[in-house]
Scaffold this active site. Structure first.
Site, PDB file in Angstrom:
ATOM      1  N   GLU A   1       0.828  -1.205   0.000  1.00 17.52           N
ATOM      2  CA  GLU A   1       0.000   0.000   0.000  1.00 17.52           C
ATOM      3  C   GLU A   1       0.865   1.258   0.000  1.00 17.52           C
ATOM      4  O   GLU A   1       1.936   1.297   0.602  1.00 17.52           O
ATOM      5  CB  GLU A   1      -0.925   0.001   1.225  1.00 17.52           C
ATOM      6  CG  GLU A   1      -1.945  -1.136   1.189  1.00 17.52           C
ATOM      7  CD  GLU A   1      -3.126  -0.890   2.098  1.00 17.52           C
ATOM      8  OE1 GLU A   1      -3.507   0.282   2.283  1.00 17.52           O
ATOM      9  OE2 GLU A   1      -3.678  -1.869   2.625  1.00 17.52           O
ATOM     10  N   ASP A   2       0.365   2.275  -0.696  1.00 16.69           N
ATOM     11  CA  ASP A   2       0.938   3.628  -0.637  1.00 16.69           C
ATOM     12  C   ASP A   2       2.442   3.620  -0.891  1.00 16.69           C
ATOM     13  O   ASP A   2       3.223   4.125  -0.077  1.00 16.69           O
ATOM     14  CB  ASP A   2       0.667   4.253   0.735  1.00 16.69           C
ATOM     15  CG  ASP A   2      -0.815   4.425   1.050  1.00 16.69           C
ATOM     16  OD1 ASP A   2      -1.623   3.758   0.406  1.00 16.69           O
ATOM     17  OD2 ASP A   2      -1.137   5.213   1.951  1.00 16.69           O
TER      18      ASP A   2
ATOM     19  N   CYS B   1      -6.488   4.973  -2.445  1.00 16.07           N
ATOM     20  CA  CYS B   1      -6.712   3.529  -2.464  1.00 16.07           C
ATOM     21  C   CYS B   1      -8.071   3.076  -3.000  1.00 16.07           C
ATOM     22  O   CYS B   1      -8.129   2.259  -3.925  1.00 16.07           O
ATOM     23  CB  CYS B   1      -6.458   2.930  -1.079  1.00 16.07           C
ATOM     24  SG  CYS B   1      -7.341   3.732   0.250  1.00 16.07           S
TER      25      CYS B   1
ATOM     26  N   ASP C   1      -0.818  -0.131  -4.573  1.00 14.68           N
ATOM     27  CA  ASP C   1      -2.132   0.381  -4.966  1.00 14.68           C
ATOM     28  C   ASP C   1      -2.109   1.828  -5.465  1.00 14.68           C
ATOM     29  O   ASP C   1      -3.069   2.286  -6.080  1.00 14.68           O
ATOM     30  CB  ASP C   1      -3.167   0.200  -3.857  1.00 14.68           C
ATOM     31  CG  ASP C   1      -2.835   0.949  -2.569  1.00 14.68           C
ATOM     32  OD1 ASP C   1      -1.719   1.484  -2.458  1.00 14.68           O
ATOM     33  OD2 ASP C   1      -3.704   0.977  -1.668  1.00 14.68           O
ATOM     34  N   HIS C   2      -1.022   2.562  -5.196  1.00 14.47           N
ATOM     35  CA  HIS C   2      -0.788   3.910  -5.741  1.00 14.47           C
ATOM     36  C   HIS C   2       0.526   4.395  -5.158  1.00 14.47           C
ATOM     37  O   HIS C   2       1.241   3.641  -4.484  1.00 14.47           O
ATOM     38  CB  HIS C   2      -1.939   4.880  -5.408  1.00 14.47           C
ATOM     39  CG  HIS C   2      -2.284   4.959  -3.960  1.00 14.47           C
ATOM     40  ND1 HIS C   2      -1.527   5.633  -3.045  1.00 14.47           N
ATOM     41  CD2 HIS C   2      -3.314   4.416  -3.251  1.00 14.47           C
ATOM     42  CE1 HIS C   2      -2.050   5.531  -1.848  1.00 14.47           C
ATOM     43  NE2 HIS C   2      -3.136   4.778  -1.936  1.00 14.47           N
TER      44      HIS C   2
END
Length: 565
Positions: free
Chosen positions: A39-40, A78, A284-285
Site C-alpha cells: 500500500e501507498d 486507495c 495500490d498507488h
C-alpha cells in the site's frame, strides 16, 4: 412471463460459466496466481533505480521477474484505485471514484449519506470470474472496492475466503488459486508519529495500536538503516528534520514489509507450488506523502509492477511499455484461460495474446474525505496533461487524515510563516490553473507547468484531444455531481436490496436457482458448509438443506432462502 425471462437469463449465464469452467478444469496447466499489493508505495526499490531504498528482497524478486517500468494507477488514492483494479474499468465509469463512498455524499442540509458504488449489471469483479471458472479465490487484507459500506466487506461471491489463515492453504483441494495479499504495513498511516494526539482523528487510537503492534512484531536482528540525515528528499517536500524522519520511516516500513513477501515466496517453494504460480507484485498507488497520495502527479500514480513467471521467462528483463491498472484484470483472466468480457477497457499486456501497447494512460481525482475535487489526467511516455474542473481552490486544503502526517504539519507551519519556496508555496497561495502540462523528461517532478507556454501549444492540443477521445468512450459519473450520481444508484437515497433467489426442482435431485435482480450473483451452501458461487444446477440429496442468497454489486444482500432436499 417476466419470471420465465429471468429464469432463462440466469440459466443461460450459468450454462456459459459451467462450459468455461469445465473446459478449464480439463487443463492440467492452469497457473496459480499470487498478487501481492503493497500500500501507498512508489517505486522505492533498488531495482527501479532508487539508490536510497534498502530492498534486498524486492531486488532479488526483480532479478527473477519481468520489471515493468511505466505502470500507473487510475487514481492516487486507495479505494478508487482498487475499484479499477478489481473491475478492469476506470472507477468514474462505475460510481467508485469518490474517496470514500462510505463516508457519504453531502446533502443540501449538510448531512451526509454513506453509499456504495453500483456498477452496471453485467460487470463482475475478475476474481469472481476466476471463481466461476473453477479457481479458489482468496483475499487477505482490506478489500475497499466501494461496493460495500465496509472497507473489509464486499460482495460475498467474489472470494472463497477473505482474511483466511493462509492465502492458499485453506482451499482443501487441488483447484488452482488466485490469492491477493494486501500489505497495509506501508500505508500512509504507518508514517504517523507514535506521539500523535489520540483525539486528532476518530481512527487515531486504532492506528496507534496497529503501529505499536506491527513494530513490536518486526524481526529482530535486521535493521533498515535509513539515516534521515543522509536522505535526498523530493523537491515538493520541505527539507526539515521532521520531514526527513518521516521519509526515513517510510523507507524503513518498505524494508520490513518486504519480509512478508519473502515468507510468501518461501511458502510457495515449501508447498511445491512455485513451478506453477505466476507471482505479481505491485502497489495500490504512490507514496503516502503530501502531493503524492491523492494527486495526479507521477508521485501519486507511478507504481512498481513485477511479474515472475513459473518457468523463469524474461527473468531480469525490463519492459518500458505503458501499463494501466485496468490492464491487470484482462491480463490475469487471459492467462487463466478465461474469456475477457467485452466491457473491460484494459488491454492484455503480457502472454501470448498481449495486445498492442497503449498510447496513453488516464487517471482521475475526485473527493477526498471531506474535501471535494474533480480533476482528470492523461499521460504518454513524455507528456502529462491535467484538467482541473474545480480550479477555484488551491491544491492543499485541510484534510483531517492527511494533516496527521509530520510532513503535512510542517507544510502548514512553514506556509503560515511565509517560509516555503515558491515552487511549494504555489500549492497553498493561489487557485489551481484550469490546465496543467508537463514535460516529464525535463521535469520529472512536474513543477513547471507549460500549459501557457506558446512553444508547447501543439503538445497541449494533442493531449487535450487524447483526453477528449477518452471522455467520449468512457462514462464519467462525476460530470453531474456526486449527489445526482448517488440518486441514480440509490433511488430516494435508499440502498436497493437484491431479490431473494427462487428455485426450481429438476430431475436427478438437482435444484436450479434464479434471481429477479438483473446482474445478481447467487451463492449457496449445503448443510452449513462454505458459501459456493452458483454456476449451474446443484445436487440436493434427500434430507439435505440448501441455503441460498444473492447480491447485486452495491446492493444489500438478499434474504436467505432454505430449500429442503
Amino acid at each position: 412471463m417476466l419470471k420465465k425471462f429471468w429464469k432463462f437469463c440466469a440459466l443461460s449465464l450459468a450454462l456459459v460459466i459451467v462450459v468455461k469452467a469445465g473446459m478449464g478444469a480439463e487443463s492440467e496447466d492452469r497457473p496459480n496466481f499470487l498478487l501481492v499489493v503493497f500500500e501507498d508505495m512508489s517505486p522505492h526499490i533498488g531495482a527501479y533505480g532508487d539508490a536510497q531504498a534498502r530492498t534486498p528482497v524486492l531486488d532479488d524478486f526483480a532479478a527473477q521477474s519481468v520489471l515493468y517500468e511505466q505502470v500507473f494507477t487510475t487514481a492516487g488514492v486507495c479505494s478508487p484505485s482498487r475499484a479499477a483494479l478489481l473491475m478492469g474499468v476506470h472507477q468514474q465509469s462505475i460510481g467508485a471514484q469518490q474517496m470514500r463512498a462510505q463516508q457519504g455524499v453531502t446533502l443540501p442540509d449538510g448531512s451526509r449519506v454513506p453509499y456504495t458504488a453500483v456498477p452496471p449489471p453485467q460487470m463482475k469483479a475478475y476474481p469472481e470470474l476466476l471463481r466461476a471458472a473453477g479457481y479458489y479465490t482468496s483475499n487477505n487484507g482490506k478489500t475497499d472496492y466501494q461496493l460495500d459500506l465496509s472497507i473489509t466487506g464486499g460482495p460475498f461471491t467474489i472470494w472463497d475466503e477473505t482474511n483466511a489463515g493462509h492465502p492458499w492453504r485453506g482451499r482443501g483441494d487441488d483447484r488452482p488459486f488466485f490469492a491477493m495479499v494486501n500489505l497495509v504495513q506501508t500505508h500512509e498511516s504507518r508514517n504517523f508519529p507514535l506521539d500523535l494526539d489520540p483525539d486528532s482523528h476518530p481512527i487515531t487510537p486504532a492506528t496507534l495500536e496497529n503501529l505499536r503492534r506491527e513494530r513490536a512484531g518486526r524481526e529482530t536482528g535486521i535493521e533498515a538503516g535509513h539515516d534521515p540525515a543522509t536522505l535526498e528528499l523530493p523537491p515538493f517536500l520541505p527539507d526539515t528534520a521532521l520531514v526527513r524522519a518521516e521519509y526515513a520511516q517510510m523507507l524503513d516500513n518498505i524494508f520490513h514489509t518486504e519480509q512478508i513477501l519473502a515468507r510468501l515466496l518461501a511458502e510457495l517453494e515449501e508447498d511445491g507450488l512455485a513451478g506453477n504460480t505466476i507471482v505479481i507484485v505491485t502497489t495500490d498507488h504512490g507514496d503516502g506523502l503530501p502531493r503524492a497520495k491523492r494527486s495526479l502527479y507521477d508521485s501519486g500514480l507511478h507504481v512498481p509492477l513485477m511479474v515472475r513467471w513459473p518457468d523463469g521467462r524474461g527473468a531480469g528483463t525490463r519492459n518500458g511499455e505503458l501499463v494501466s491498472f485496468v490492464d491487470i484484470a484482462p491480463t490475469v483472466l487471459d492467462l487463466a484461460g478465461v474469456d475477457v468480457p467485452e466491457w473491460m477497457t484494459g488491454r492484455i499486456f503480457l502472454g501470448e495474446r498481449a495486445g498492442p501497447e497503449r498510447g496513453y494512460i488516464h487517471a482521475a481525482m475526485d473527493r477526498h474525505d471531506e474535501v471535494p475535487d474533480y480533476m482528470r489526467a492523461v499521460r504518454d511516455h513524455r507528456w502529462k496533461y491535467i484538467r482541473n474542473y474545480r480550479n477555484d481552490q488551491p491544491f492543499f486544503r485541510h484534510l483531517a487524515y492527511r494533516d496527521m502526517l509530520r510532513s503535512m504539519q510542517e507544510l502548514w507551519r512553514l506556509e503560515a510563516a511565509g517560509e516555503l519556496p515558491p515552487h511549494i508555496a504555489q500549492y497553498f497561495t493561489g487557485n489551481r490553473p484550469g490546465e496543467e502540462l508537463y514535460d516529464l523528461r525535463a521535469d520529472p517532478y512536474e513543477l513547471n507547468n507549460l500549459a501557457a507556454d506558446a512553444d508547447q501549444a501543439a503538445q497541449l492540443d494533442r493531449m487535450r484531444a487524447a483526453m477528449a477521445r477518452f471522455d467520449a468512450r468512457t462514462p464519467d459519473w462525476s460530470a453531474d455531481g456526486e449527489l445526482a450520481m448517488v440518486e441514480r444508484m440509490w433511488p430516494d437515497l435508499e440502498r436497493p436490496e437484491t431479490a431473494t433467489p427462487s428455485f426450481e426442482r429438476l430431475a436427478d435431485d438437482r435444484v436450479a436457482l434464479y434471481s429477479a435482480t438483473p446482474g445478481a450473483s447467487i451463492g449457496y451452501r449445503i448443510a452449513d458448509g462454505p458459501w459456493q458461487l452458483y454456476t449451474g444446477p446443484v445436487e440436493l440429496r434427500p434430507g439435505q438443506t440448501l441455503e441460498t442468497k444473492a447480491v447485486r454489486y452495491g446492493f444489500t444482500e438478499s434474504q436467505i432462502k432454505r430449500v429442503k432436499g
